[in-house]
Design a protein around this motif. Sequence first.
Motif, PDB file in Angstrom:
ATOM      1  N   SER A  76       0.356  -6.467   1.769  1.00  0.00           N
ATOM      2  CA  SER A  76       0.590  -5.075   1.365  1.00  0.00           C
ATOM      3  C   SER A  76       0.680  -4.142   2.570  1.00  0.00           C
ATOM      4  O   SER A  76       1.453  -3.178   2.558  1.00  0.00           O
ATOM      5  CB  SER A  76      -0.507  -4.605   0.404  1.00  0.00           C
ATOM      6  OG  SER A  76      -1.770  -4.581   1.031  1.00  0.00           O
ATOM      7  N   LEU A  77      -0.089  -4.422   3.625  1.00  0.00           N
ATOM      8  CA  LEU A  77      -0.042  -3.581   4.825  1.00  0.00           C
ATOM      9  C   LEU A  77       1.270  -3.746   5.590  1.00  0.00           C
ATOM     10  O   LEU A  77       1.907  -2.768   5.971  1.00  0.00           O
ATOM     11  CB  LEU A  77      -1.218  -3.923   5.750  1.00  0.00           C
ATOM     12  CG  LEU A  77      -2.545  -3.229   5.437  1.00  0.00           C
ATOM     13  CD1 LEU A  77      -3.656  -3.809   6.303  1.00  0.00           C
ATOM     14  CD2 LEU A  77      -2.439  -1.725   5.660  1.00  0.00           C
TER      15      LEU A  77
ATOM     16  N   GLU B 225      -5.394  -2.919   0.238  1.00  0.00           N
ATOM     17  CA  GLU B 225      -4.929  -3.412   1.538  1.00  0.00           C
ATOM     18  C   GLU B 225      -5.199  -4.904   1.686  1.00  0.00           C
ATOM     19  O   GLU B 225      -6.288  -5.393   1.404  1.00  0.00           O
ATOM     20  CB  GLU B 225      -5.626  -2.658   2.671  1.00  0.00           C
ATOM     21  CG  GLU B 225      -5.195  -1.220   2.815  1.00  0.00           C
ATOM     22  CD  GLU B 225      -5.766  -0.561   4.065  1.00  0.00           C
ATOM     23  OE1 GLU B 225      -6.422  -1.271   4.872  1.00  0.00           O
ATOM     24  OE2 GLU B 225      -5.565   0.655   4.244  1.00  0.00           O
ATOM     25  N   ASN B 226      -4.194  -5.623   2.132  1.00  0.00           N
ATOM     26  CA  ASN B 226      -4.314  -7.013   2.558  1.00  0.00           C
ATOM     27  C   ASN B 226      -3.147  -7.249   3.517  1.00  0.00           C
ATOM     28  O   ASN B 226      -2.312  -6.345   3.710  1.00  0.00           O
ATOM     29  CB  ASN B 226      -4.328  -7.984   1.369  1.00  0.00           C
ATOM     30  CG  ASN B 226      -3.046  -7.952   0.555  1.00  0.00           C
ATOM     31  OD1 ASN B 226      -1.944  -7.899   1.098  1.00  0.00           O
ATOM     32  ND2 ASN B 226      -3.178  -7.986  -0.773  1.00  0.00           N
TER      33      ASN B 226
ATOM     34  N   TYR C 192       4.309  -2.230   4.091  1.00  0.00           N
ATOM     35  CA  TYR C 192       4.402  -0.789   4.344  1.00  0.00           C
ATOM     36  C   TYR C 192       4.815  -0.516   5.788  1.00  0.00           C
ATOM     37  O   TYR C 192       5.664   0.337   6.066  1.00  0.00           O
ATOM     38  CB  TYR C 192       3.059  -0.131   4.051  1.00  0.00           C
ATOM     39  CG  TYR C 192       2.946   1.294   4.531  1.00  0.00           C
ATOM     40  CD1 TYR C 192       3.455   2.352   3.774  1.00  0.00           C
ATOM     41  CD2 TYR C 192       2.327   1.595   5.739  1.00  0.00           C
ATOM     42  CE1 TYR C 192       3.353   3.662   4.217  1.00  0.00           C
ATOM     43  CE2 TYR C 192       2.220   2.899   6.185  1.00  0.00           C
ATOM     44  CZ  TYR C 192       2.734   3.931   5.427  1.00  0.00           C
ATOM     45  OH  TYR C 192       2.638   5.222   5.874  1.00  0.00           O
ATOM     46  N   GLU C 193       4.218  -1.254   6.714  1.00  0.00           N
ATOM     47  CA  GLU C 193       4.422  -0.981   8.140  1.00  0.00           C
ATOM     48  C   GLU C 193       5.853  -1.280   8.595  1.00  0.00           C
ATOM     49  O   GLU C 193       6.440  -0.506   9.362  1.00  0.00           O
ATOM     50  CB  GLU C 193       3.423  -1.801   8.970  1.00  0.00           C
ATOM     51  CG  GLU C 193       3.449  -1.513  10.463  1.00  0.00           C
ATOM     52  CD  GLU C 193       3.081  -0.078  10.817  1.00  0.00           C
ATOM     53  OE1 GLU C 193       3.454   0.364  11.902  1.00  0.00           O
ATOM     54  OE2 GLU C 193       2.424   0.590   9.989  1.00  0.00           O
TER      55      GLU C 193
ATOM     56  N   VAL D  63       0.871  -1.175   0.000  1.00  0.00           N
ATOM     57  CA  VAL D  63       0.000   0.000   0.000  1.00  0.00           C
ATOM     58  C   VAL D  63       0.912   1.231   0.000  1.00  0.00           C
ATOM     59  O   VAL D  63       2.027   1.166   0.525  1.00  0.00           O
ATOM     60  CB  VAL D  63      -0.933   0.029   1.240  1.00  0.00           C
ATOM     61  CG1 VAL D  63      -1.931  -1.088   1.185  1.00  0.00           C
ATOM     62  CG2 VAL D  63      -0.165  -0.009   2.532  1.00  0.00           C
ATOM     63  N   PRO D  64       0.528   2.322  -0.632  1.00  0.00           N
ATOM     64  CA  PRO D  64      -0.783   2.653  -1.181  1.00  0.00           C
ATOM     65  C   PRO D  64      -0.961   2.296  -2.656  1.00  0.00           C
ATOM     66  O   PRO D  64      -1.943   2.713  -3.278  1.00  0.00           O
ATOM     67  CB  PRO D  64      -0.823   4.181  -1.021  1.00  0.00           C
ATOM     68  CG  PRO D  64       0.602   4.587  -1.254  1.00  0.00           C
ATOM     69  CD  PRO D  64       1.440   3.483  -0.652  1.00  0.00           C
TER      70      PRO D  64
END
Length: 269
Positions: free
Chosen positions: A23-24, A19-20, A27-28, A14-15
Amino acid sequence: MNGKKILFVSSELVPYLPENPVSLMSYEAPRMVNSKGGQIRIFMPRYGNINERRHQLHEVIRLSGMNLVINDMDMPLIIKVASIPKERIQVYFIDNEEYFKRKGTFADADGNLFPDNDERAIFFAKGVVETVKKLNWSPDIIHVHGWLASLLPLYLRKYYADEPIFADSKIVTSVYGQGFEGELDSAIVDKIAFDGIPTEDIKALEKPDYNNLLKIAVDHSDAIILASEQIPDELDKHISNLSKPVLPYVSFKETEEAYANFYNSEVLK
């Protein structure tokens, strides 16, 4: 994490994609390292369903222009970059018209896996490594997320084994419960063997399903993170038989502290 260099290689982020769990977390984890003073690079494929204009992707000419050989075919490598504005994080996109122009990530509009997903995974792994070599950036940790990125540990340990820039790099693979149904092209073993990788190292890919792809990834990694609460039993059993550091699943709000501690105490020790 202050000053440590961490290369994040993900099939989704993401972005740029919905979101899944993959992908989250893709990013995190970089956001966390960035906030703790680490140096990061993120790589992902440039799928055709990513809006280049909205996300302001642009080609990096000095990094583009190489050809990667995939199963005896020359495939041009294009590198694009964009920034995640609020985090000041730069993302590198691996691109090739043949593999990534189509409007989809892993499957067509009917949900059928793209028949060349195996070649796309090989191209992505090689493209990441060749670009990092051009950047002359030696990572302390290489953290892999998502099944399309899962051939990277194998290629780093076998095809690029003598590359000095990765001599001290530790590989971490995050294992997610979410994968894909069915199998990739059965010729994947021959295509990887074409690169001189011994067939005994990829025997599991005679049945190229999600579980076996991830087995190959964790077998060639230094440490493993269980990134989903539910991992397929077959994969869970395989991982439990490996004598490698494993971070058990933690909730999303606990990941920052847990990942930082795991990197420092288990991966970089």
